[in-house]
Write a protein that holds these residues in place. Structure first.
Motif, mmCIF file in Angstrom:
data_model
loop_
_atom_site.group_PDB
_atom_site.id
_atom_site.type_symbol
_atom_site.label_atom_id
_atom_site.label_comp_id
_atom_site.label_asym_id
_atom_site.label_seq_id
_atom_site.Cartn_x
_atom_site.Cartn_y
_atom_site.Cartn_z
ATOM 1 N N ARG A 242 1.257 -0.898 -0.079
ATOM 2 C CA ARG A 242 0.405 -0.196 -0.004
ATOM 3 C C ARG A 242 0.875 1.571 -0.248
ATOM 4 O O ARG A 242 0.286 1.517 0.369
ATOM 5 C CB ARG A 242 -0.900 -0.232 1.258
ATOM 6 N N ASP A 243 2.259 1.143 -0.012
ATOM 7 C CA ASP A 243 3.100 1.714 -0.134
ATOM 8 C C ASP A 243 4.488 2.157 -0.108
ATOM 9 O O ASP A 243 5.518 2.560 0.586
ATOM 10 C CB ASP A 243 3.041 3.207 1.983
ATOM 11 N N GLU A 246 7.407 4.691 0.028
ATOM 12 C CA GLU A 246 7.591 5.550 1.966
ATOM 13 C C GLU A 246 6.737 6.538 2.101
ATOM 14 O O GLU A 246 7.856 7.754 1.985
ATOM 15 C CB GLU A 246 9.053 5.294 2.380
ATOM 16 N N HIS A 247 5.580 6.897 1.089
ATOM 17 C CA HIS A 247 4.955 8.421 1.477
ATOM 18 C C HIS A 247 4.126 7.772 3.024
ATOM 19 O O HIS A 247 4.074 9.707 2.898
ATOM 20 C CB HIS A 247 4.301 8.873 0.331
ATOM 21 N N GLY A 248 3.733 7.061 3.399
ATOM 22 C CA GLY A 248 3.083 6.862 4.659
ATOM 23 C C GLY A 248 3.698 6.109 5.355
ATOM 24 O O GLY A 248 4.467 6.559 6.132
ATOM 25 N N ARG A 250 4.597 3.326 5.305
ATOM 26 C CA ARG A 250 6.054 2.340 5.446
ATOM 27 C C ARG A 250 6.739 3.008 5.907
ATOM 28 O O ARG A 250 8.255 2.119 6.606
ATOM 29 C CB ARG A 250 6.475 2.449 3.592
#
Length: 373
Positions: A242-243, A246-248, A250
């Motif tokens: 889902r990430d 690594e914008h969220g 992760r």
């Protein structure tokens, strides 16, 4: 051959993680990951003599048409450099590798990161097959597509996101893994326990499971070890799916790493030469510091740090900063951490019950007090 556990990584770039014994000899499984007729095995001088012949023989038994070359470098984090990256590219050029070629990363995290980054850059991206040979690489660095090399200024500062075509984790190779490297991998396993609720609320009891099986993990009991690897991979697969970039959330997988990376850099990547901490050991110390910082900010009770420290000590891992490392020098290293931004250093902190969060804008005086404590 024992049963093979499978973990699927979904998202824009799906692939499978295979976990089981004697997979290095499974030519059908290995060959299914190679699309073209060129493959480069990248390994180090510790791992290649043990396993490179087996991998090549298994591949060519099923794919006799394959042209396979090898590049073997010295072991250690200090070899994860731009110079070694260039050597991998030169080896691909010497192989006349085409766009459907594959790089096979046979080794620990250093090899996986280095070979993966070269695969990401050769002809703007070719297949990478991760065959991790350390516990740390099996549970963490081989999964998710983070590839990079180090600079003297900091770890993993030059790299790319490049998901692998497949991950093949042969648990039987752990029998030859030095005890210190096994313990280093267990540090990353503990990281998943501390952040489990945030990663997958359906598996919130992983830290309890680790406490119940600490001695079995140290003893390398096959079934327990395989379960730990599979559960860690499932945690990471859920987050990466889902990430990827690594914008969220992760970033939560970096719990303990801001402190840990600072220790590694300040020691000159001396984990395998010169007596410094290796990556897993530095992360173990970093997790204790992150939990102490969490307590200092009122996010977690002090007892959570005590619980984490006890578990790490049962796993025979270090829990305090090595002598000779000054708090202000470590703080300087953290300012160049990849999670830092214009607002300052961002830390991954935890509440002590399996929930982690990204915390920006932490006062440096508070960080220094934790480092000095």
């Amino acid at each position: 051959m024992s049963a093979v556990l499978k973990v699927a990584v979904d998202g824009a770039h799906p692939y499978a993680i295979s976990i089981g014994a004697d997979l290095l000899d499974d030519g059908v499984l290995l060959a299914a990951t190679i699309r073209g007729r060129h493959a480069l095995i990248v390994s180090d001088s510790n791992v290649a003599p043990l396993y490179a012949d087996r991998v090549q023989a298994a591949l060519q038994a099923v794919r006799p048409d394959l042209t396979i070359a090898r590049l073997v470098i010295p072991p250690g984090e200090h070899e994860k450099t731009l110079q070694r990256f260039g050597e991998v590219l030169d080896a691909l050029a010497g192989l006349s590798a085409t766009r459907d070629a594959a790089v096979i990363a046979l080794g620990g995290g250093v090899i996986g990161d280095l070979a993966g980054f070269a695969g990401a850059c050769w002809m703007r991206g070719i297949d990478v097959v991760q065959i991790p040979t350390t516990l740390l690489a099996m549970v963490d660095s081989s999964v998710g597509g983070k590839t990079a090399v180090d600079l003297p200024a900091g770890k993993n500062l030059v790299g790319a996101f490049h998901p692998p075509r497949a991950v093949i984790a042969d648990t039987s190779v752990l029998h030859t893994l030095p005890d210190r490297e096994l313990r280093a991998g267990l540090a990353e396993v503990v990281k998943y326990g501390v952040t489990a609720v945030s990663l997958d609320p359906a598996d919130a009891g992983f830290l309890d499971w680790l406490e119940a099986h600490a001695e079995a993990l140290l003893a390398r009991e096959p079934a327990i070890t395989a379960e730990a690897i599979a559960r860690c991979c499932a945690f990471k697969a859920a987050v990466v799916g889902r990430d990827l970039l690594e914008h969220g959330d992760r970033a939560l997988l970096n719990f303990g790493h801001t402190f840990g990376h600072a220790i590694e850099v300040e020691q000159g990547y001396a984990g395998t030469h010169g007596g410094g901490l290796n990556h897993g050991e530095a992360v173990a110390v970093g997790m204790v510091l992150a939990m102490r910082l969490s307590a200092a900010l009122g996010l977690a009770p002090a007892s959570a740090g005590d619980r984490l420290q006890r578990l790490l000590q049962r796993l025979e891992l270090p829990t305090s900063i090595p002598e000779g490392l000054a708090p202000d020098a470590l703080l300087t290293r953290m300012r160049l951490d990849k999670k830092a931004d214009a607002a300052g250093i961002r830390f991954i902190l935890a509440d002590g019950a399996g929930r982690a969060r990204v915390v920006p804008g932490v006062e440096e005086a508070t960080v220094l007090a934790v480092l000095a404590g």
